[in-house]
Design an enzyme around this catalytic site. Structure first.
Site, PDB file in Angstrom:
ATOM      1  N   PRO A 150       0.795  -1.150   0.110  1.00 46.51           N
ATOM      2  CA  PRO A 150      -0.081  -0.139  -0.120  1.00 46.51           C
ATOM      3  C   PRO A 150       0.846   1.174  -0.172  1.00 46.51           C
ATOM      4  O   PRO A 150       0.369   2.288  -0.650  1.00 46.51           O
ATOM      5  CB  PRO A 150      -0.828  -0.203   1.382  1.00 46.51           C
ATOM      6  N   TYR A 151       1.943   1.184   0.788  1.00 43.11           N
ATOM      7  CA  TYR A 151       2.946   2.396   0.757  1.00 43.11           C
ATOM      8  C   TYR A 151       3.627   2.526  -0.858  1.00 43.11           C
ATOM      9  O   TYR A 151       3.460   3.859  -1.201  1.00 43.11           O
ATOM     10  CB  TYR A 151       4.141   1.961   1.681  1.00 43.11           C
TER      11      TYR A 151
END
Length: 253
Positions: A150-151
């Site tokens: 997700p980063y």
């Protein structure tokens, strides 16, 4: 005169790590600096040490992200430069990331810069004044390791947003650039290595030994580069997303 003499600089996520380094460097180059963070004690200490103005803010809230610009304008009448340095690096892969974790990454790593930029550019355009913005992105924008799914998605979005906004506002003389920083030695990285990877006290030495230059990225070096990009000395450059790292993307052995 310093590179940022009398410029009003807002550093979002400026109470620690790379953000705090940018606060110190900008003050050292003559800027009037406002910075945000969530921890009042940490922010207050940096403000006392540097003379910068601390604003407590949770940038996951779009109203507070926009409000950070309003606070700087209230303090100094305008915003000349914005740095988006806040970042969430909690781990999650494609298979184990929850919707909640995904949303947290998007809120801090992408949505907050979007709405801070929206407010800053609105101020600059209303004054018909030039300005500069630097987004602290990550080399994970190129793909990233599996445990930073997700980063990496959020940072890739921020890289695209940087180029989009730079193109949209080039005729307003608002220059917007980004920095894809690599593995950097910060207090936040120390906490992350211990919490998520079981690292011991010697993790920095081990990590440095495995890097081509024999060391991790250093906060003060990144901060000096950001100050240069914010300043008039970086000329006409806009829409650039620069890989600030010792990894050569696309290179092969």
């Amino acid at each position: 005169m310093g590179l940022l003499e009398d410029k009003v600089v807002l550093v979002n996520g400026g109470s620690q790590g790379v953000g705090a380094g940018i606060v110190r460097a900008a003050v050292g180059e003559g800027a009037l600096v406002v910075f945000t963070g969530r921890r009042a004690e940490v922010g207050g200490k940096l403000a006392a040490d540097t003379g910068a103005r601390f604003v407590r803010a949770d940038l996951a809230d779009p109203a507070q992200a926009r409000g950070s610009v309003a606070q700087a304008v209230d303090a100094h009448g305008r915003v000349d430069c914005l740095v988006n340095a806040a970042g969430l690096t909690s781990r999650g892969s494609l298979l184990d990331t929850t919707p909640e974790l995904f949303d947290q990454h998007m809120a801090i790593n992408l949505r907050a810069p979007f709405f801070a930029m929206q407010a800053a550019v609105t101020d600059m355009k209303a004054r018909e004044a030039p300005g500069t913005i630097v987004n602290i992105i990550s080399n994970c924008a190129h793909g990233g390791p599996p445990f930073l799914a997700p980063y990496s998605a959020a940072k890739a979005g921020l890289a695209g947003l940087t180029r989009n906004a730079a193109h949209a506002h080039r005729w307003d003389r608002i220059r917007i650039n980004g920095l894809n920083i690599g593995w950097t030695d910060t207090e936040g990285e120390d906490a992350t290595q211990r919490a998520f990877h079981g690292a011991g006290d010697d993790w920095r030495e081990k990590a440095a030994a495995a890097q081509p230059m024999g060391r991790l990225g250093q906060v003060d070096e990144i901060a000096d580069f950001v100050v240069f990009l914010l300043s008039d000395r970086s000329g006409v450059v806009t829409g650039s997303v620069i890989d600030w790292d010792q990894i050569v993307f696309g290179g092969q052995d």
